[in-house]
Structures are given as structure tokens and as C-alpha cells.
Write a protein that holds these residues in place. Structure first.
Motif, PDB file in Angstrom:
ATOM      1  N   SER A 192       1.109  -1.313   0.011  1.00  0.00           N
ATOM      2  CA  SER A 192       0.151  -0.042  -0.024  1.00  0.00           C
ATOM      3  C   SER A 192       0.752   1.251   0.155  1.00  0.00           C
ATOM      4  O   SER A 192       0.330   2.229  -0.081  1.00  0.00           O
ATOM      5  N   ASN A 193       2.095   1.069   0.108  1.00  0.00           N
ATOM      6  CA  ASN A 193       3.004   2.435   0.337  1.00  0.00           C
ATOM      7  C   ASN A 193       3.447   2.798  -1.122  1.00  0.00           C
ATOM      8  O   ASN A 193       4.617   2.442  -1.509  1.00  0.00           O
ATOM      9  N   PHE A 194       2.564   3.545  -1.550  1.00  0.00           N
ATOM     10  CA  PHE A 194       2.952   4.049  -3.062  1.00  0.00           C
ATOM     11  C   PHE A 194       4.004   5.264  -3.213  1.00  0.00           C
ATOM     12  O   PHE A 194       5.014   5.255  -4.072  1.00  0.00           O
ATOM     13  N   ARG A 212      -0.538  -8.116   8.905  1.00  0.00           N
ATOM     14  CA  ARG A 212      -0.300  -9.162   7.777  1.00  0.00           C
ATOM     15  C   ARG A 212      -0.533  -8.621   6.298  1.00  0.00           C
ATOM     16  O   ARG A 212      -0.805  -9.537   5.723  1.00  0.00           O
ATOM     17  N   GLU A 213      -0.039  -7.412   6.193  1.00  0.00           N
ATOM     18  CA  GLU A 213       0.195  -6.718   4.754  1.00  0.00           C
ATOM     19  C   GLU A 213       1.176  -7.378   4.133  1.00  0.00           C
ATOM     20  O   GLU A 213       2.311  -7.834   4.747  1.00  0.00           O
ATOM     21  N   ASP A 214       1.076  -7.667   2.844  1.00  0.00           N
ATOM     22  CA  ASP A 214       2.053  -8.392   1.865  1.00  0.00           C
ATOM     23  C   ASP A 214       3.138  -7.073   1.812  1.00  0.00           C
ATOM     24  O   ASP A 214       2.830  -6.056   1.704  1.00  0.00           O
ATOM     25  N   ALA A 215       4.384  -7.715   1.398  1.00  0.00           N
ATOM     26  CA  ALA A 215       5.477  -6.796   1.090  1.00  0.00           C
ATOM     27  C   ALA A 215       5.999  -6.931  -0.380  1.00  0.00           C
ATOM     28  O   ALA A 215       5.995  -8.014  -0.802  1.00  0.00           O
ATOM     29  N   LEU A 216       6.278  -5.861  -1.166  1.00  0.00           N
ATOM     30  CA  LEU A 216       6.719  -6.157  -2.533  1.00  0.00           C
ATOM     31  C   LEU A 216       8.313  -6.004  -2.072  1.00  0.00           C
ATOM     32  O   LEU A 216       8.863  -5.309  -1.470  1.00  0.00           O
ATOM     33  N   ILE A 217       9.033  -6.700  -3.007  1.00  0.00           N
ATOM     34  CA  ILE A 217      10.382  -7.120  -2.845  1.00  0.00           C
ATOM     35  C   ILE A 217      10.970  -6.334  -3.784  1.00  0.00           C
ATOM     36  O   ILE A 217      10.371  -6.342  -5.114  1.00  0.00           O
ATOM     37  N   LYS A 229      11.576   5.071  -9.303  1.00  0.00           N
ATOM     38  CA  LYS A 229      12.190   6.469  -9.980  1.00  0.00           C
ATOM     39  C   LYS A 229      13.770   6.168 -10.121  1.00  0.00           C
ATOM     40  O   LYS A 229      14.297   6.670 -10.947  1.00  0.00           O
ATOM     41  N   HIS A 230      14.311   5.390  -9.007  1.00  0.00           N
ATOM     42  CA  HIS A 230      15.883   5.282  -9.135  1.00  0.00           C
ATOM     43  C   HIS A 230      16.190   3.877  -9.833  1.00  0.00           C
ATOM     44  O   HIS A 230      17.421   3.342  -9.637  1.00  0.00           O
ATOM     45  N   GLY A 231      15.113   3.368 -10.348  1.00  0.00           N
ATOM     46  CA  GLY A 231      15.519   2.189 -11.246  1.00  0.00           C
ATOM     47  C   GLY A 231      15.220   0.647 -10.468  1.00  0.00           C
ATOM     48  O   GLY A 231      15.673  -0.438 -11.033  1.00  0.00           O
ATOM     49  N   PHE A 232      14.858   0.787  -9.289  1.00  0.00           N
ATOM     50  CA  PHE A 232      14.651  -0.642  -8.633  1.00  0.00           C
ATOM     51  C   PHE A 232      13.279  -1.058  -9.370  1.00  0.00           C
ATOM     52  O   PHE A 232      12.387  -0.483  -9.911  1.00  0.00           O
ATOM     53  N   ILE A 233      13.169  -2.403  -9.389  1.00  0.00           N
ATOM     54  CA  ILE A 233      12.262  -3.292 -10.201  1.00  0.00           C
ATOM     55  C   ILE A 233      11.670  -4.088  -8.910  1.00  0.00           C
ATOM     56  O   ILE A 233      12.294  -4.703  -8.249  1.00  0.00           O
ATOM     57  N   SER A 234      10.473  -4.437  -9.327  1.00  0.00           N
ATOM     58  CA  SER A 234       9.681  -5.452  -8.316  1.00  0.00           C
ATOM     59  C   SER A 234      10.041  -6.706  -8.686  1.00  0.00           C
ATOM     60  O   SER A 234       9.995  -7.293  -9.814  1.00  0.00           O
TER      61      SER A 234
END
Ligand code: COA
Length: 200
Positions: free
Chosen positions: A142-144, A169-174, A152-157
Motif C-alpha cells: 500500500s506504500n505507493f 499481515r500486509e504483503d511486502a513487495l520485494i 524512480k531510481h531504477g528499482f524493479i519489483s
């Protein structure tokens, strides 16, 4: 320049903990930053805010040759004797070529001025200096705001950790930035830091 990034010290822990509580109020127990500073694998930094002073910056008028100890103590204060203001902080753990961002937060009143950018850029550069090949982190789905910063700095999911956060129990994006030790990446972050340091 109103903001400067430097390594975190024990004197900063109270302010850093306050920013951590404001940014991550539901995370329990709170991060113990005194313990983190003892962790050989960890590296933490703070962004210090120096408001413009009418009488100039930090000076030592009565003591032309202050001892290093005194100089260190005084440099934590501005000319009025007030303790420096910490506006944000970030930290990562270095393990086997991987820099894992543990925390990155900006005090609410200092957000949207480029400090998140400045801290993230400094994290990547410090990671490169410690021979990192990748920089990685977990962020709430949820942390857009934070995801935008990393994209913006080139990280990808790179995937999802189900029910990673213990509070709800929220999911985390790696999210991962690969090949940070490539010449292209080093140059990109070096230029970005120079540009931002001038702007801030
Ligand atoms: C995420 C956070 C560190 C950003 O700090 P900041 O100083 O406001 O960020 P900046 O001003 O440097 O903005 C950098 C980029 O972040 C993104 N961003 C920041 N705030 C945003 C918002 N409210 N909405 C959308 N995107 C946002 C944008 O991509 C922005 O780039 P832009 O200015 O070109 O649009 C800050 O919001 C924060 O401390 N949040 C709480 C803690 C947190 O979530 N940390 C990350 C944990 S993984």
C-alpha cells in the motif's frame, strides 16, 4: 545547502527514534537504534537540517584550538546552542554482496523536498563502496509514495512476501536494484547526488 547527510551517531538516536515512530507507528517493538549502531553489518546515516542563520554557520569564537572531543560535541549544535535537527535517516545491512535497506524515513514536515531522494542515493553510493552488487528492500504493497521513490531510481519489483508485516499481515513487495557496481550505475548515482546536493 540546507541539508547534509552524515553517518548516524549515538547522539542522534533519540531524534531518529522519534522519526521512526512517526513513520512506522504500528511496527512493534520499535527498532533499537543503539543496538543497530553496534551491528558490524549495518550502516546508518542521517540527513541534518541547518536552517539559514543570520550570523553564519557554526563557529568556535572563544576557543581557537578546541580539542577534538569538544569540537565533536560543539559540531552537533548550531550557533544558538540548539541541538542539530535530524530531518530523516536511512540504514542498510551489508551481507554477501547484497545491501538490504532496513529503514528509510523523512520527518513529515521535511517531506517532498527531495530528502527521500538524497537519502536513497547516499544509501546506494555507500552500498557500492562496500562492494554491493545489488540493493534490495521490502515495502508495503500500500506504500505507493515509497514505491514511487524506488521505481524512480531504477528499482524493479522482484516478487511478494505474503503477510510479511506483523501488525496487519500486509504483503511486502520485494524491490531490487541490480548491478549497482556497474560503471553506468555508479556514474548515474554520483551525478544524481551532486545535482541534488547543489539543489538542496
Ligand atoms: C517515502 C519517503 C521516504 C519519501 O520522502 P520524501 O522526502 O518526501 O521524498 P522526495 O521529496 O525526495 O520524493 C522522491 C520521490 O518519492 C516519490 N514520492 C514521495 N512522496 C510522494 C507522494 N506523496 N506521492 C507520490 N509519490 C511520492 C516520488 O516519486 C518523488 O519523486 P518526485 O518528487 O520526482 O515526484 C517519505 O514519504 C517517508 O518517510 N514515508 C514514511 C516512511 C516510509 O514509508 N519509508 C519507506 C519504507 S520502505
Amino acid at each position: 545547502m540546507l541539508y547534509k547527510v552524515r553517518p548516524m551517531s549515538r547522539d542522534d538516536v533519540a531524534q531518529v527514534t522519534a522519526i521512526d515512530r512517526e513513520a512506522f507507528p504500528t511496527m512493534w517493538p520499535p527498532m533499537n537504534y543503539h543496538r543497530e549502531l553496534e551491528n558490524q553489518m549495518a550502516f546508518y546515516m542521517v540527513a541534518v537540517y541547518s536552517p539559514p542563520q543570520e550570523n553564519g554557520g557554526v563557529v568556535f569564537p572563544q576557543d581557537p584550538k578546541p580539542s577534538n572531543w569538544l569540537k565533536n560535541k560543539l559540531s552537533r549544535h548550531n550557533v544558538t546552542g540548539a541541538v542539530e535537527t535530524i530531518a530523516g535517516f536511512a540504514g542498510f545491512w551489508m551481507m554477501a554482496g547484497e545491501a538490504h535497506i532496513i529503514s528509510l524515513a523523512v520527518k513529515k514536515e521535511h517531506r517532498r523536498r527531495g530528502l527521500g531522494n538524497l537519502l536513497l542515493i547516499n544509501v546506494v553510493i555507500e552500498a557500492i563502496q562496500r562492494d554491493a552488487e545489488i540493493v534490495t528492500l521490502e515495502v508495503r504493497t500500500s506504500n505507493f509514495e515509497a514505491q514511487n521513490l524506488y521505481f524512480k531510481h531504477g528499482f524493479i519489483s522482484k516478487g511478494v512476501r505474503r503477510a510479511y508485516y506483523t501488525d496487519n499481515r500486509e504483503d511486502a513487495l520485494i524491490m531490487t536494484l541490480d548491478n549497482v557496481n556497474s560503471q553506468d550505475c555508479c556514474q548515474r548515482f554520483d551525478s544524481a547526488r551532486k545535482a541534488l546536493e547543489t539543489a538542496l
